[in-house]
Design an enzyme around this catalytic site. Structure first.
Site, short mmCIF file in Angstrom:
data_model
loop_
_atom_site.label_atom_id
_atom_site.label_comp_id
_atom_site.label_asym_id
_atom_site.label_seq_id
_atom_site.Cartn_x
_atom_site.Cartn_y
_atom_site.Cartn_z
N LEU A 15 10.89 42.43 13.88
CA LEU A 15 10.93 41.08 13.29
C LEU A 15 10.89 40.00 14.37
CD1 LEU A 15 13.83 42.05 10.92
CD2 LEU A 15 11.50 41.57 10.18
N LYS A 65 17.21 50.27 26.16
CA LYS A 65 18.17 49.26 26.64
C LYS A 65 19.01 49.77 27.81
CE LYS A 65 18.84 46.92 22.23
NZ LYS A 65 19.80 46.32 21.29
N ASP A 100 22.88 40.59 22.67
CA ASP A 100 23.43 41.14 21.42
C ASP A 100 24.90 40.72 21.26
OD1 ASP A 100 21.09 42.49 20.67
OD2 ASP A 100 21.62 44.24 21.88
N ASN A 148 35.94 54.47 15.09
CA ASN A 148 34.68 55.22 15.07
C ASN A 148 34.89 56.60 14.46
OD1 ASN A 148 31.86 55.20 15.85
ND2 ASN A 148 32.39 56.84 17.28
N ARG A 149 33.82 57.11 13.78
CA ARG A 149 33.89 58.45 13.20
C ARG A 149 34.35 59.46 14.24
NH1 ARG A 149 28.36 60.83 10.93
NH2 ARG A 149 27.82 60.49 13.13
N ARG A 153 34.88 58.64 21.19
CA ARG A 153 33.94 57.60 21.65
C ARG A 153 34.59 56.22 21.58
NH1 ARG A 153 27.98 57.48 19.09
NH2 ARG A 153 27.17 56.74 21.08
N TYR A 213 20.73 44.99 8.77
CA TYR A 213 20.01 43.89 8.11
C TYR A 213 18.97 44.36 7.10
CZ TYR A 213 16.66 44.87 11.81
OH TYR A 213 15.79 45.50 12.67
#
Ligand code: ATR
Length: 271
Positions: A15, A65, A100, A148-149, A153, A213
């Protein structure tokens, strides 16, 4: 004419081109924004080649990244996050930044009217998005609880973020009790109409940002609205990370209304 672009793989559905080109048009800047999909082995050559060709700036997305962080001189925030999403070729040497983090912060502050300074914030997710968001909120002065699951982490990430704590998802209701900010930085909600946060843990004092999004209205945001919370959809985070990159590259204020319009038009067309 200036050239800006996006490096990632895949980037076909990005986008960013319509969003940035709307900004150039509004600010009367003679520039184009194009997408590049180099193979992993060619990434270093691609960044060096862009510099040699006079490209003014690059955004970087999945899966590059983290690797671009090692290819350019990075600022303190990008170094702490361990990932670069914006390269600026305007100086003597290319510099790497991460917008970000500020994108999440501006989305919460501008669209959600959130006051991060001194706030208790909860970030769900400890992947790449979670890292950027957690650092962004901590830089804004929030005490950040990361859930977090995979709990390990979250604990590892919390060790890198000032005054953060790491947890499993099971303690989310307790973490959310006194919190005023919640961000979903997992991919949950993208594929299916699911949420990582129990609806009955949400309340009216929360500002809730979902980094997902597509769809714009996730189950988390629907549950949050039902609980009386302020909701901020993922297109705002995408918009403000782009606005921050535009400002870094051009030194001018980003025309956020025009960029938002282009972004949401494309999101509607893609549906
Ligand atoms: P990104 O860079 O987009 O953050 P990632 O590094 O793969 O992508 O991280 C995805 C995040 O979504 C992780 O926090 C992941 O949790 P794990 O660390 O336990 O894998 C989270 N996630 C993905 N699917 C999930 C699910 N079904 N339930 C809960 N969390 C999930």
């Amino acid at each position: 004419m200036q050239v800006f672009g996006l490096v990632g793989n895949p980037v076909g559905h990005s986008l960013s081109p319509p969003m940035h080109e709307a900004a150039y048009e509004t600010r009367d800047i003679d520039a184009r924004y194009v997408t590049f999909e180099p193979a992993a082995d060619d990434l270093a050559a691609a960044v060096e080649g862009a510099r040699a060709l006079g490209v003014s700036g690059l955004n970087v997305t999945v899966p590059y990244k983290e690797r671009v962080r090692d290819l350019v001189a990075v600022d303190d925030l990008a170094a702490r996050i361990g990932a670069v999403n914006t390269v600026d070729f305007g100086g003597d040497e290319p510099t790497g930044h991460n917008t970000d983090a500020a994108g999440a912060r501006r989305a919460l502050e501008v669209q959600g009217d959130a006051d991060l300074d001194g706030a208790d914030a909860v970030v769900v997710g400890a992947g790449g998005a979670g890292r950027a968001v957690a650092h962004g909120l901590a830089d804004g002065g929030a005490a950040v609880a990361i859930a977090n699951r995979t709990e390990e982490r979250a604990v590892d990430l919390a060790a890198d973020v000032p005054s953060a704590t790491g947890h499993g998802l099971d303690v989310l209701p307790g973490l959310l009790g006194d919190a005023t900010v919640l961000v979903n930085a997992t991919s949950v909600g993208m594929e299916a109409d699911e949420t990582p946060v129990p609806a009955d843990a949400l309340h009216g004092d929360l500002v809730v940002l979902d980094a997902v999004y597509a769809p714009l209205e996730t189950r988390l945001l629907r549950d949050a609205a039902t609980a009386g919370a302020t909701t901020v959809d993922g297109a705002w985070m995408l918009l403000y990370q782009g606005a921050e990159a535009f400002e870094l590259w051009t030194g001018r204020r980003a025309p956020v209304a025009a960029m938002d319009d282009a972004l949401r038009t494309r999101l509607r067309d893609d549906r």
